[in-house]
Each structure stands twice: as structure tokens, then as C-alpha cells.
Design a protein around this motif. Structure first.
Motif, PDB file in Angstrom:
ATOM      1  N   ASP A 379     -17.124 -37.095   0.107  1.00  0.00           N
ATOM      2  CA  ASP A 379     -17.434 -38.480   0.471  1.00  0.00           C
ATOM      3  C   ASP A 379     -18.437 -39.121  -0.475  1.00  0.00           C
ATOM      4  O   ASP A 379     -18.978 -40.192  -0.188  1.00  0.00           O
ATOM      5  N   LYS A 380     -18.736 -38.461  -1.637  1.00  0.00           N
ATOM      6  CA  LYS A 380     -19.596 -38.952  -2.723  1.00  0.00           C
ATOM      7  C   LYS A 380     -21.086 -38.913  -2.378  1.00  0.00           C
ATOM      8  O   LYS A 380     -21.904 -39.449  -3.132  1.00  0.00           O
ATOM      9  N   THR A 381     -21.464 -38.288  -1.275  1.00  0.00           N
ATOM     10  CA  THR A 381     -22.861 -38.268  -0.854  1.00  0.00           C
ATOM     11  C   THR A 381     -23.449 -36.861  -0.921  1.00  0.00           C
ATOM     12  O   THR A 381     -22.726 -35.863  -0.908  1.00  0.00           O
ATOM     13  N   ILE A 382     -24.790 -36.844  -0.967  1.00  0.00           N
ATOM     14  CA  ILE A 382     -25.563 -35.608  -0.850  1.00  0.00           C
ATOM     15  C   ILE A 382     -26.480 -35.776   0.359  1.00  0.00           C
ATOM     16  O   ILE A 382     -27.151 -36.807   0.490  1.00  0.00           O
ATOM     17  N   LYS A 383     -26.504 -34.786   1.230  1.00  0.00           N
ATOM     18  CA  LYS A 383     -27.334 -34.867   2.427  1.00  0.00           C
ATOM     19  C   LYS A 383     -28.390 -33.765   2.411  1.00  0.00           C
ATOM     20  O   LYS A 383     -28.113 -32.628   2.005  1.00  0.00           O
ATOM     21  N   VAL A 384     -29.585 -34.122   2.846  1.00  0.00           N
ATOM     22  CA  VAL A 384     -30.698 -33.179   2.975  1.00  0.00           C
ATOM     23  C   VAL A 384     -30.927 -32.952   4.467  1.00  0.00           C
ATOM     24  O   VAL A 384     -31.206 -33.889   5.219  1.00  0.00           O
ATOM     25  N   TRP A 385     -30.802 -31.675   4.902  1.00  0.00           N
ATOM     26  CA  TRP A 385     -30.919 -31.318   6.317  1.00  0.00           C
ATOM     27  C   TRP A 385     -32.164 -30.463   6.531  1.00  0.00           C
ATOM     28  O   TRP A 385     -32.541 -29.659   5.666  1.00  0.00           O
ATOM     29  N   GLN A 386     -32.760 -30.601   7.700  1.00  0.00           N
ATOM     30  CA  GLN A 386     -33.843 -29.701   8.095  1.00  0.00           C
ATOM     31  C   GLN A 386     -33.212 -28.427   8.646  1.00  0.00           C
ATOM     32  O   GLN A 386     -32.354 -28.475   9.534  1.00  0.00           O
ATOM     33  N   LEU A 387     -33.616 -27.274   8.130  1.00  0.00           N
ATOM     34  CA  LEU A 387     -32.953 -26.012   8.460  1.00  0.00           C
ATOM     35  C   LEU A 387     -33.084 -25.656   9.942  1.00  0.00           C
ATOM     36  O   LEU A 387     -32.103 -25.284  10.600  1.00  0.00           O
ATOM     37  N   GLU A 388     -34.273 -25.764  10.492  1.00  0.00           N
ATOM     38  CA  GLU A 388     -34.502 -25.328  11.873  1.00  0.00           C
ATOM     39  C   GLU A 388     -33.806 -26.226  12.892  1.00  0.00           C
ATOM     40  O   GLU A 388     -33.141 -25.759  13.809  1.00  0.00           O
ATOM     41  N   SER A 389     -33.954 -27.522  12.742  1.00  0.00           N
ATOM     42  CA  SER A 389     -33.399 -28.445  13.735  1.00  0.00           C
ATOM     43  C   SER A 389     -31.978 -28.889  13.416  1.00  0.00           C
ATOM     44  O   SER A 389     -31.250 -29.348  14.307  1.00  0.00           O
ATOM     45  N   GLY A 390     -31.565 -28.772  12.159  1.00  0.00           N
ATOM     46  CA  GLY A 390     -30.247 -29.252  11.779  1.00  0.00           C
ATOM     47  C   GLY A 390     -30.164 -30.757  11.653  1.00  0.00           C
ATOM     48  O   GLY A 390     -29.068 -31.323  11.550  1.00  0.00           O
ATOM     49  N   ARG A 391     -31.298 -31.452  11.607  1.00  0.00           N
ATOM     50  CA  ARG A 391     -31.322 -32.914  11.529  1.00  0.00           C
ATOM     51  C   ARG A 391     -31.209 -33.362  10.069  1.00  0.00           C
ATOM     52  O   ARG A 391     -31.842 -32.800   9.190  1.00  0.00           O
ATOM     53  N   CYS A 392     -30.403 -34.397   9.838  1.00  0.00           N
ATOM     54  CA  CYS A 392     -30.252 -34.950   8.483  1.00  0.00           C
ATOM     55  C   CYS A 392     -31.466 -35.811   8.172  1.00  0.00           C
ATOM     56  O   CYS A 392     -31.725 -36.803   8.851  1.00  0.00           O
ATOM     57  N   GLN A 393     -32.200 -35.454   7.136  1.00  0.00           N
ATOM     58  CA  GLN A 393     -33.411 -36.176   6.768  1.00  0.00           C
ATOM     59  C   GLN A 393     -33.138 -37.359   5.861  1.00  0.00           C
ATOM     60  O   GLN A 393     -33.791 -38.394   5.967  1.00  0.00           O
ATOM     61  N   LYS A 394     -32.194 -37.223   4.928  1.00  0.00           N
ATOM     62  CA  LYS A 394     -31.861 -38.340   4.036  1.00  0.00           C
ATOM     63  C   LYS A 394     -30.486 -38.134   3.437  1.00  0.00           C
ATOM     64  O   LYS A 394     -29.978 -37.001   3.365  1.00  0.00           O
ATOM     65  N   THR A 395     -29.883 -39.227   3.023  1.00  0.00           N
ATOM     66  CA  THR A 395     -28.576 -39.218   2.366  1.00  0.00           C
ATOM     67  C   THR A 395     -28.707 -39.867   0.999  1.00  0.00           C
ATOM     68  O   THR A 395     -29.223 -40.977   0.882  1.00  0.00           O
ATOM     69  N   LEU A 396     -28.259 -39.165  -0.036  1.00  0.00           N
ATOM     70  CA  LEU A 396     -28.359 -39.652  -1.414  1.00  0.00           C
ATOM     71  C   LEU A 396     -27.014 -40.211  -1.844  1.00  0.00           C
ATOM     72  O   LEU A 396     -25.987 -39.519  -1.762  1.00  0.00           O
ATOM     73  N   VAL A 397     -27.012 -41.459  -2.278  1.00  0.00           N
ATOM     74  CA  VAL A 397     -25.791 -42.146  -2.684  1.00  0.00           C
ATOM     75  C   VAL A 397     -25.930 -42.586  -4.138  1.00  0.00           C
ATOM     76  O   VAL A 397     -26.961 -43.144  -4.525  1.00  0.00           O
ATOM     77  N   GLY A 398     -24.916 -42.324  -4.942  1.00  0.00           N
ATOM     78  CA  GLY A 398     -24.970 -42.711  -6.353  1.00  0.00           C
ATOM     79  C   GLY A 398     -23.766 -42.245  -7.136  1.00  0.00           C
ATOM     80  O   GLY A 398     -23.316 -42.927  -8.057  1.00  0.00           O
ATOM     81  N   SER A 426     -34.782 -37.305  -7.257  1.00  0.00           N
ATOM     82  CA  SER A 426     -36.098 -36.953  -6.729  1.00  0.00           C
ATOM     83  C   SER A 426     -35.920 -36.472  -5.299  1.00  0.00           C
ATOM     84  O   SER A 426     -35.391 -37.199  -4.442  1.00  0.00           O
ATOM     85  N   LEU A 427     -36.346 -35.255  -5.023  1.00  0.00           N
ATOM     86  CA  LEU A 427     -36.213 -34.717  -3.675  1.00  0.00           C
ATOM     87  C   LEU A 427     -37.088 -35.471  -2.689  1.00  0.00           C
ATOM     88  O   LEU A 427     -36.734 -35.635  -1.518  1.00  0.00           O
ATOM     89  N   ALA A 428     -38.221 -35.976  -3.148  1.00  0.00           N
ATOM     90  CA  ALA A 428     -39.151 -36.674  -2.254  1.00  0.00           C
ATOM     91  C   ALA A 428     -38.630 -38.045  -1.847  1.00  0.00           C
ATOM     92  O   ALA A 428     -38.706 -38.430  -0.678  1.00  0.00           O
ATOM     93  N   THR A 429     -38.084 -38.795  -2.818  1.00  0.00           N
ATOM     94  CA  THR A 429     -37.679 -40.174  -2.530  1.00  0.00           C
ATOM     95  C   THR A 429     -36.182 -40.347  -2.357  1.00  0.00           C
ATOM     96  O   THR A 429     -35.732 -41.351  -1.806  1.00  0.00           O
ATOM     97  N   GLY A 430     -35.396 -39.392  -2.857  1.00  0.00           N
ATOM     98  CA  GLY A 430     -33.948 -39.532  -2.801  1.00  0.00           C
ATOM     99  C   GLY A 430     -33.377 -40.451  -3.860  1.00  0.00           C
ATOM    100  O   GLY A 430     -32.187 -40.780  -3.830  1.00  0.00           O
ATOM    101  N   GLN A 431     -34.183 -40.881  -4.831  1.00  0.00           N
ATOM    102  CA  GLN A 431     -33.738 -41.782  -5.883  1.00  0.00           C
ATOM    103  C   GLN A 431     -33.187 -40.993  -7.073  1.00  0.00           C
ATOM    104  O   GLN A 431     -33.685 -39.925  -7.416  1.00  0.00           O
ATOM    105  N   CYS A 432     -32.152 -41.552  -7.704  1.00  0.00           N
ATOM    106  CA  CYS A 432     -31.595 -40.947  -8.913  1.00  0.00           C
ATOM    107  C   CYS A 432     -32.555 -41.209 -10.073  1.00  0.00           C
ATOM    108  O   CYS A 432     -32.905 -42.362 -10.357  1.00  0.00           O
ATOM    109  N   VAL A 433     -32.970 -40.146 -10.770  1.00  0.00           N
ATOM    110  CA  VAL A 433     -33.946 -40.278 -11.849  1.00  0.00           C
ATOM    111  C   VAL A 433     -33.355 -39.980 -13.224  1.00  0.00           C
ATOM    112  O   VAL A 433     -34.049 -40.077 -14.235  1.00  0.00           O
TER     113      VAL A 433
END
Length: 515
Positions: A379-398, A426-433
Motif C-alpha cells: 500500500d506504499k506505506t511504512i508503519k511504526v508499531w509499539q511492540l508491547e501494545s501493538g499500537r501504530c505510532q506513525k505512518t510514513l508516506v512517500g 527520520s525515525l523521530a519525525t517520520g519525515q523523508c530525509v
């Protein structure tokens, strides 16, 4: 009665810097001697030092105030004073002579400097100690080590051949050890420990110099693409995944099998073949004697791979069922599938601990650490998940097409895509660098199938049949490796080798440590 020109020459009082008109004005008939026939000293000045018609020197100020005239000394007075000065000088001590010379040097001009360079240039250091011209040799050892610490390995090795003093200084272990700590010459922690064990003798002394020599050669080979390529054949379909350790390569294929190859022999044939999956093997993860495989049959198998010098065995310990479609990617206990899901497993029991839903299309790549999971999908996206809770923290689009491969560290995510580009996030901001593509970075011209990275390099593989190595800090392409005859589907690497698999049904080992 003034001296004739010839007498002045014999007595050493003749000044050749005087022009012709000055010589004629001495009112002596002998001065009419042809100017070109005057005897010339062996130390006569080169053309660029000849006096101007007005007696000035080229490059020197002509202002009389800048060069005040000195009253002429008669030849008789000169001879008398010179004899007296020579007698005094011979009576001086070495220290006094040095002081006299130092003072005289402040009052001499270009003509005298030229005469000195010709007359005593080859005798200046006659009788001096061997290191009289060595500024480092006169310094305390601590200062010499500080100076040498700024040298690179090649310059330090060259310095050791200059003289005995420099050889002794350049052979100090502290200099070579400090080089091993510089980022350019560092290895991964595991490679460093192995090399350290190799170059430590029975008394515990480490040959740091030889360690740096090996690292320099390894670095040179990587930068120049100097490597020995070995080819392993045996699969009947394209190779989809590879893993390796110190002595073996494991590969999975579209022919439904997993093969184990011995890196320590020259055999191009597999040592063992693992049969158990009912469809193509799409992903592998090897850690010690534990091998995990995922397949298009929607299962994950855990294999116990034991090997000793006498025997080896491979047993399937657990088969994990939970995905409803092809298991496309996995990293130890985390898997991604064409069913759009990411799952977390307990390898010992085969139980699914957690399911992460959020992608809208097949999950093609996953990676994880102690507290997060990162997944890429069609789906062209990258998702960052929290391991313990399984919650999606951010979605990277580009990316403009599906994300096929990724890796990450504490600060950066690196991803490859069907859009033929590699992106840094950038893992912190989710921006393409950063973007590595064909137009701006001499990147791949085909789909990016796989990539891996360490602290120094990014290595990527593509359908364009090439493997490319990039400098991680500058994103500059270092080398392009060509040997496969079809698209390169998978790779893994360390400080010494790259292992790759391809649609051409072969596994290749690119060894940079033997050239």
C-alpha cells in the motif's frame, strides 16, 4: 695609488657587481680590458641575479632610504680588517662563533646567500649527529606520539621506514590501537572480537598494527570492488531469500526447498536440503542453531540446525499456523503476510501472541527491536508499531509504489521500493530525509528487491541484476557489483562478505577479505 682591476681580482677585493661605467671611472688604463674577458669566479651569479645598469637588484627596493649607502673601504683597510677579523674568529668558542654567524646573517644580501649555497651547501651538516635535521627526533617521545597520531595507516607505515628513530616511534602499539577506534577503520562488534582473538598471542599481547593492515586491505577492497566471487548451484528455481553465519549459507527458493551450503569448502553443491514446505519458501531468519522459514503455504517452520565437526542434523521443531496467505517476510518472532497482517509469535510453543492490523495491502517487509516493529507494504506505506501494545505510532508516506524491503537503527529507517528508489527516513519525525534514485544518485534502474545496512554502508539489490554499495553518511554510491545473470532478489552482508540470491537460481558469495 688605486688598485688596478687585475690587482683587485688577485687580492679578492674586486666587486663584480660594479657596472662597466664604474670600472672605467677608476682612471686606470688597465680598466680598459675587455669586460667580457674578465676572469669569472666559479660561484658567479645566475642571470636573474645580475645587477641592473643603475646597480639595483631585481625584486629589491630602489629607494635609497630603504638601502642606505655604505662608505667604501679601501683595499688596504679591507685586507687589514679582514685579517684581524679572521684571527679573532679563530679564537672564539663554538658558541661565540655561532653567535657571530647568526649576527652576520642579518646583514647579508642575495649575493652572499647565493655564494653560501654554492660554497657550503653540501657541507652544512658535516659531523652532525644522525638526527640533526629531524625535528621529531629532538622532541620528547610523548610529543612525537601526538604528532604521529594524526597520520593515516599508509603515512604511519611510510614514516616507519624513514629512520630508526621514526621506526621506533611508528611501531608503538598505542598509535595503531587508536586507529582501530576511528570510525573509518572500525569493524562491527562481532567482527572486532573475532579479529582481536586472532591477533592476540598466548601472553595476551595484541598485534594492533597487523589488525589495522588487514582492515586497511579490507577497506580498499570494498572501495575498489575487489572481491572473489564463488557461485553455489543446486536450486531448480529462483532463489528468494538467503541467510549466513561464519561457516554456512542457508537459502530458500521457489522450488519449495531450503538448502545449506558450506562456506569453508570450495564445493559448489549444497550440504543439506530441507524439505517440508508445500510451496515456495519466501523468507528465512538464521540465529545460531535456530532457523525460521516462511512460505507461500501460509506456514512458518522453526528448524533446529545442529552442526559439529563430526555430524550435523536438522529437525523441524515447530510449525506455526496463523496467517491465511503467503508469509512474505519475517524476522525471528515477527512475520508479515499477504493477508495484510503482522504477527508476533512465541517460537518455543508456536503460539501467536499478537496480531497487528492496519495495512491495506500485502505486508512485504518487517523489522523489529526491543520496543518497536516497523513494517512496509504494497500500500506504499511504512508503519511504526509499539511492540508491547501493538499500537501504530506513525505512518510514513512517500514511496510511489509498494515498499519491498527495509531496515532501521535508533535514528533512521532505510527502505526500498517497487518505484526503484531507496529512501531514508527520520525515525523521530517520520519525515523523508534522503532519496537514492537513478537520476540523482546513480541508483538502480529496476525494482529494489532487498537491502541491508550497517553503521557505515548500505547494500542494495535490484531487478537490474546489480548490487550497489552506498556510503551511509554521504549517500554516495561507492561501487556496483555485477555477476548475476538475472535480477538479484535477496542479500545479506557483514564486514567481509556479501551473500546474494537471484532469479538465475544461484547463490553467490562475494568475498572481500581474500584479494
Amino acid at each position: 695609488m688605486p688598485e688596478t682591476v687585475n690587482e683587485a681580482i688577485v687580492n679578492g677585493t674586486y666587486d663584480r657587481n660594479l657596472n662597466k661605467e664604474t670600472a672605467i671611472n677608476r682612471n686606470n688604463a688597465s680598466a680598459l680590458v675587455c669586460w667580457s674577458e674578465l676572469p669569472r669566479k666559479a660561484y658567479s651569479l645566475p642571470h636573474r641575479y645580475k645587477a641592473h645598469i643603475m646597480g639595483g637588484w631585481r625584486g629589491l627596493p630602489q629607494d635609497p632610504s630603504a638601502c642606505p649607502a655604505t662608505p667604501a673601504v679601501s683595499p688596504a683597510e679591507f685586507k687589514q680588517q679582514f685579517t684581524r677579523m679572521r684571527q679573532w674568529f679563530n679564537r672564539f668558542s663554538d658558541e661565540q662563533k655561532n653567535r657571530v654567524l647568526a649576527e652576520l646573517l642579518e646583514h647579508i644580501g642575495p649575493s652572499q646567500l647565493h655564494l653560501l649555497s654554492l660554497a657550503i651547501g653540501s657541507r652544512l651538516h658535516h659531523g652532525c649527529p644522525p638526527n640533526c635535521e629531524d625535528p621529531v627526533g629532538w622532541l620528547p617521545m610523548d610529543l612525537g606520539l601526538i604528532i604521529f597520531s594524526y597520520l593515516d595507516p599508509v603515512s604511519l607505515a611510510q614514516a616507519s621506514h624513514v629512520c630508526r628513530a621514526w621506526h621506533s616511534l611508528a611501531s608503538q602499539d598505542c598509535l595503531w590501537k587508536s586507529l582501530s577506534l576511528q570510525q573509518e577503520w572500525q569493524l562491527s562488534p562481532s567482527s572486532h572480537l573475532k579479529q582481536l582473538a586472532q591477533y592476540t598471542d598466548q601472553d595476551g599481547a595484541v598485534d594492533w598494527r597487523q589488525m589495522i593492515v588487514e582492515r586497511y586491505r579490507l577497506h580498499r577492497n570494498w572501495m575498489g570492488a575487489h572481491c572473489h566471487v564463488r557461485t553455489f548451484e543446486g536450486h531448480t528455481e529462483g532463489v528468494s531469500c538467503v541467510q549466513f553465519d561464519d561457516h554456512r549459507i542457508v537459502s530458500g527458493s521457489h522450488d519449495n526447498t531450503i538448502k545449506v551450503w558450506n562456506m569453508r569448502t570450495n564445493s559448489r553443491w549444497s550440504v543439506q536440503t530441507l524439505v517440508g514446505h508445500s510451496n515456495m519458501v519466501r523468507c528465512l531468519h538464521l540465529a545460531g542453531n535456530r532457523l525460521v522459514s516462511g512460505s507461500a503455504d501460509a506456514t512458518i517452520k522453526v528448524w533446529d540446525v545442529e552442526e559439529t565437526s563430526q555430524w550435523s542434523s536438522i529437525n523441524c521443531k515447530v510449525t506455526m499456523i496463523g496467517h491465511s496467505s503467503t508469509v512474505r517476510c519475517l524476522q525471528r518472532v515477527v512475520s508479515g503476510s499477504y493477508d495484510h497482517l503482522v504477527k508476533v509469535w512465541a517460537l518455543a510453543s508456536g503460539e501467536c501472541l499478537r496480531t497487528l492490523a492496519g495495512h491495506q495491502e500485502p505486508v512485504l517487509t518487517v523489522a523489529f527491536d526491543d520496543d518497536k516493529i516497523i513494517s512496509g507494504a504494497a500500500d506504499k506505506t511504512i508503519k511504526v508499531w509499539q511492540l508491547e501494545s501493538g499500537r501504530c505510532q506513525k505512518t510514513l508516506v512517500g514511496h510511489e509504489d509498494g515498499v519491498t524491503t527495509l531496515t532501521f537503527d535508533q535514528t533512521t529507517i532505510i527502505s526500498g521500493s517497487l518505484d526503484c528508489t531507496i529512501r531514508l527516513w527520520s525515525l523521530a519525525t517520520g519525515q523523508c530525509v534522503g532519496v537514492l534514485d537513478w537520476m540523482s544518485s546513480e541508483g538502480h534502474t529496476g525494482v529494489i528487491r532487498c537491502l541491508a545496512a550497517d553503521y557505515r554502508r548500505i547494500v542494495s539489490a535490484s531487478d537490474d541484476k546489480t548490487i550497489k554499495v552506498w556510503d551511509r553518511d554521504t549517500c554516495r554510491r561507492l561501487v556496483t557489483l555485477r555477476n548475476h545473470t538475472d535480477g538479484v532478489t535477496c542479500l545479506a552482508f557483514n564486514d567481509h562478505v556479501i551473500v546474494s540470491g537471484s532469479y538465475d537460481k544461484t547463490v553467490k558469495l562475494w568475498d572481500f577479505s581474500v584479494c
